[in-house]
Write an enzyme that holds these catalytic residues in place. Structure first.
Site, mmCIF file in Angstrom:
data_model
loop_
_atom_site.group_PDB
_atom_site.id
_atom_site.type_symbol
_atom_site.label_atom_id
_atom_site.label_comp_id
_atom_site.label_asym_id
_atom_site.label_seq_id
_atom_site.Cartn_x
_atom_site.Cartn_y
_atom_site.Cartn_z
ATOM 1 N N HIS A 98 48.447 49.820 69.067
ATOM 2 C CA HIS A 98 48.216 49.566 67.647
ATOM 3 C C HIS A 98 46.944 48.759 67.418
ATOM 4 O O HIS A 98 46.398 48.772 66.316
ATOM 5 C CB HIS A 98 49.429 48.872 67.040
ATOM 6 N N ASP A 99 46.466 48.081 68.438
ATOM 7 C CA ASP A 99 45.180 47.387 68.336
ATOM 8 C C ASP A 99 44.036 48.333 68.711
ATOM 9 O O ASP A 99 43.056 48.452 67.976
ATOM 10 C CB ASP A 99 45.170 46.172 69.263
ATOM 11 N N ASP B 298 40.156 44.760 70.166
ATOM 12 C CA ASP B 298 39.484 43.486 69.900
ATOM 13 C C ASP B 298 40.409 42.399 69.389
ATOM 14 O O ASP B 298 39.967 41.313 69.013
ATOM 15 C CB ASP B 298 38.353 43.694 68.890
#
EC number: 1.11.1.-
Length: 369
Positions: free
Chosen positions: A70-71, A87
């Site tokens: 999900h990042d 990040d």
């Protein structure tokens, strides 16, 4: 535009980074590392294992691994979505990103990891990737993941709509991943993460697993069971938004995502899916390579430092071959790929029924006493 480097480039950069430094003694006077920049992660590793994971492959491992996706997928090669990939933006801008529909439930992982960010001098992006790699090392059968350190902290949140959802079509999922820099095969490789997954949000008020594995192990059983015909939904609750479809083992608390079901049966991805049904080594290598790419989306790997030596080696599996659950057999396979389906054994006896805890949790170890 920051380039997404090829797997070969990533591997060479990591090797060169490690080779350019002699081992140094860390400030704690106990540990040594190939680069002093890795020293801070020794204390973080011990803190995570003791105070989050309990050295076990459980829910917190799943939550941490989910955050890498999900990042990292919050990135677009075409500029269609804002975001700079892996990040840490989902932690640093959690008040924005955890409210996206596709990120439902990620607030648990963010809340669990955030305290470690204040206790250790690491960036949010490094914390997410390191926690996932360390956490997965507790799962028998898993590959030992790579970890490169040095991601700068996010300066902007990722854009809403960048993360595919379970109810999306295969066309939509593959298109979105392609825009993030991933091939259709790599999408399937990343889904090996569902071998150690559970859902708190898709079945309201209940927890369900995507395949029959309690406690979690990282094995190919997931790739077999998703191919079996469905008979019902766990707890008799059907998710009306289309994210869930019938599972072959509803009485065992097993839920099935529509996206998993569809990708396993799509002509573009079915053979890649089937290739891992009985091949643990192939699944592990595929996942290792895909995760190496995911963990570095949007990053200049030439500026990162290889600290993979801090990732523990996972225990080996005691069972190395997928098998048909009791009550199922080869006739239940919904095969699309024309390649010969592997010959597998079947569990004997009556199908197991997992009773439901009063709080709706299928994991009996979590039932209130």
């Amino acid at each position: 535009m920051v380039l997404i480097y090829s797997v070969v480039t990533v591997a060479l950069a990591a090797f060169a980074s490690a080779a350019n430094y002699r081992r140094v003694t860390c400030p704690d006077g106990v540990n040594t590392a190939t680069n002093e920049a890795c020293c801070v992660f020794f204390a973080l590793r011990d803190d995570l294992q003791t105070n989050l994971f309990d050295n076990q492959c459980g829910e917190d491992v799943h939550e941490s691994l989910r955050l890498t996706f999900h990042d990292g997928v919050g990135f677009s090669t075409t500029g269609a979505f804002a975001g700079n990939g892996a990040d840490g933006s989902i932690i640093l801008f959690s008040d924005i990103e955890t409210n996206f529909a596709a990120n439902a439930g990620t607030d648990d992982g963010v809340d669990a990891l955030s305290p470690f960010l204040t206790r250790h001098n690491v960036t949010a992006g490094d914390l997410i990737q390191f926690a996932a790699a360390v956490g997965l090392s507790n799962c028998p059968g898993a590959p030992q993941l790579q970890f490169l350190a040095g991601r700068p902290n996010a300066t902007i949140p990722a854009g809403d709509g960048a993360i595919p959802q379970p109810q999306d079509s295969v066309d939509s999922i593959l298109s979105r991943f392609a825009d993030a820099g991933f091939s259709s095969n790599e999408v399937i490789h990343l889904l090996a993460s569902h071998t150690v997954a559970r859902s708190d949000t898709l079945v309201p008020g209940h927890q369900a697993v995507p395949f029959d594995s309690t406690p979690f192990t990282f094995d190919t059983q997931f790739f077999l069971e998703v191919l079996l015909k469905g008979t019902g939904v766990p707890f008799g609750i059907n998710n009306t938004d289309g994210a869930e479809v019938d599972s072959p083992l509803p009485n065992q608390g097993e839920m099935r995502l529509q996206s998993d079901f569809a990708l396993a049966r799509d002509s573009r991805t079915a053979c890649e899916w089937q290739s891992m049904v009985d091949n643990q080594a192939l699944m592990n290598q595929n996942f290792f390579t895909a995760m190496m790419k995911l963990s570095n989306v949007g990053q200049d790997v030439n500026s990162l430092i290889d600290c993979s030596e801090l990732i523990p080696s996972p225990a080996a599996l005691t069972k190395k071959e997928a098998n048909f659950p009791a009550g199922t057999n080869a006739s239940d396979v919904q095969q699309v790929c024309s390649s010969t389906f592997p010959t597998l054994s079947a569990d004997t006896g009556a199908p197991t029924t997992i009773p439901e805890c009063p709080d709706g949790d299928i994991n009996l170890a979590d039932c209130p006493s």
